[in-house]
Scaffold this active site. Structure first.
Site, mmCIF file in Angstrom:
data_model
loop_
_atom_site.group_PDB
_atom_site.id
_atom_site.type_symbol
_atom_site.label_atom_id
_atom_site.label_comp_id
_atom_site.label_asym_id
_atom_site.label_seq_id
_atom_site.Cartn_x
_atom_site.Cartn_y
_atom_site.Cartn_z
ATOM 1 N N CYS A 118 66.343 37.074 82.525
ATOM 2 C CA CYS A 118 65.239 37.344 81.608
ATOM 3 C C CYS A 118 65.306 38.828 81.243
ATOM 4 O O CYS A 118 65.017 39.684 82.092
ATOM 5 C CB CYS A 118 63.916 37.017 82.290
ATOM 6 S SG CYS A 118 62.475 37.410 81.270
ATOM 7 N N CYS A 157 62.602 37.247 72.977
ATOM 8 C CA CYS A 157 63.430 36.823 74.122
ATOM 9 C C CYS A 157 64.533 37.868 74.269
ATOM 10 O O CYS A 157 65.401 38.000 73.390
ATOM 11 C CB CYS A 157 64.007 35.434 73.863
ATOM 12 S SG CYS A 157 65.073 34.864 75.194
#
Ligand SMILES: N[C@@H](CCC[C@H](N)C(=O)O)C(=O)O
Length: 324
Positions: free
Chosen positions: A79, A230
């Site tokens: 992430c 993202c």
């Protein structure tokens, strides 16, 4: 249980340091906690895109470990936006500004970057390993790699690239109308449901080239849905931007990446043995400190949770409005 509500480019998470718990949560408990706490309707204070779990690392020269649990309870290998917020947390815990964090497939560099404006902290994180090999996503298609090519089963008109960084990304460069149109959701919901191509799902991004070294990235995330940003998708999209630019966008130059939640900068690198890696530079904002009883949280009861906002979100929004 103490949590911090954090975000990178408004890709938001609850950060949970397992080392502060009397008994660390099991994988099954983390899955259940994510499904309940991240729910945008019934979850904790509007939910989140996922949970970032911090734990001790046994690796030498590493300050801690980060695990990523998506809002649907699935675990991801990486992430990018979250790693910046975990980096900030570990910097505060250990007083170091340059260090490594253990992630599922690699120990990644994290470095404090200059604040974007007063009270808008920023970090520079490494995104790697990178691979185009289909088995690393995994992707099952009639070819080993997919780079800027048509896949009629996905779309009759768009060309796609598939890359793991190391979580899986499918990327298409599109015009503005397509960027904002319904096709991204149509393709992404199919490839994150029952399908023969991506059995573990895939993060799908449409990318619009803006002026010079700037792009806009819109992403439908595996395990979440549409997010404000993202980090791994913006990094993967920057890699494709450089690779497909016929040297118009060189390696080692800063790329401005806009997203619905704000912006980041990326730099695409290629090391001596030809491997790619990216630097992702952007905010790491602590929105609030949260106290919630663990049993309540596991039961989805947040009525007694204590939410203490920091004063950072206002500064972040001022920063974003100043660049729009
Ligand atoms: N938003 C994150 C990616 C989170 C994991 C992703 N949804 C996946 O399942 O691979 C980022 O900033 O990279």
């Amino acid at each position: 249980m103490q949590l911090i509500k954090v975000h990178g480019s408004e890709n938001d998470f609850f950060l949970l340091d397992q080392t502060k718990l009397e008994v660390a949560l099991s994988d099954e408990q983390l899955k259940e906690l994510a499904i309940k706490m991240c729910n945008r309707i019934t979850g904790l204070h509007g939910g989140s895109d996922g949970i970032l779990v911090v734990d001790h690392s046994e690796h030498s020269g590493v300050l801690g470990q980060m695990r990523v649990i998506n809002a649907d309870g699935t675990e991801a290998s990486m992430c990018g936006n979250g790693l910046r917020t975990v980096g900030r947390y570990l910097e505060k815990e250990y007083g170091q500004t340059t260090f490594k964090v253990e992630t599922m497939h690699a120990d990644l560099k994290v470095e404090k970057a200059p604040d974007l404006k007063s009270n808008v902290a920023a970090y520079n994180v490494e995104i790697s390993p990178v691979s185009f090999m289909s088995e690393t996503l995994p992707m099952f298609l009639d070819r080993e790699t997919l780079v800027d090519d048509y896949v009629p089963e996905f779309s009759k008109t768009l060309k796609f690239s598939a890359v793991s960084v190391p979580n899986p990304h499918l990327i298409a460069f599109v015009d503005h109308e397509t960027l904002e149109g319904p096709e991204l959701e149509k393709i992404a919901t199919y490839l994150n449901g029952e399908n023969p191509y991506f059995p573990d799902g895939v993060n799908v991004s449409f990318v619009e080239k803006l002026d010079g070294h700037s792009i806009f990235v819109r992403t439908y995330e595996r395990g979440v849905g549409f997010t404000n940003a993202c980090g791994t998708a913006m990094s993967a999209s920057s890699l494709m931007f450089v690779m497909l630019s016929n040297k118009q966008v060189p390696f080692e130059t800063e790329i401005n990446v806009r997203n619905p939640g704000g912006m980041v900068k990326t730099i695409v690198h290629q090391n001596d043995n030809g491997e790619y890696w990216m630097s992702l530079i952007g905010n790491a904002t602590n929105v609030a400190n949260v106290t919630v009883d663990l049993a309540d949280a596991m039961n989805g009861d947040y009525s007694h949770a204590k939410w203490v906002p920091t004063n950072e979100q206002e500064n972040y929004l001022e920063f974003i409005s100043s660049i729009r």
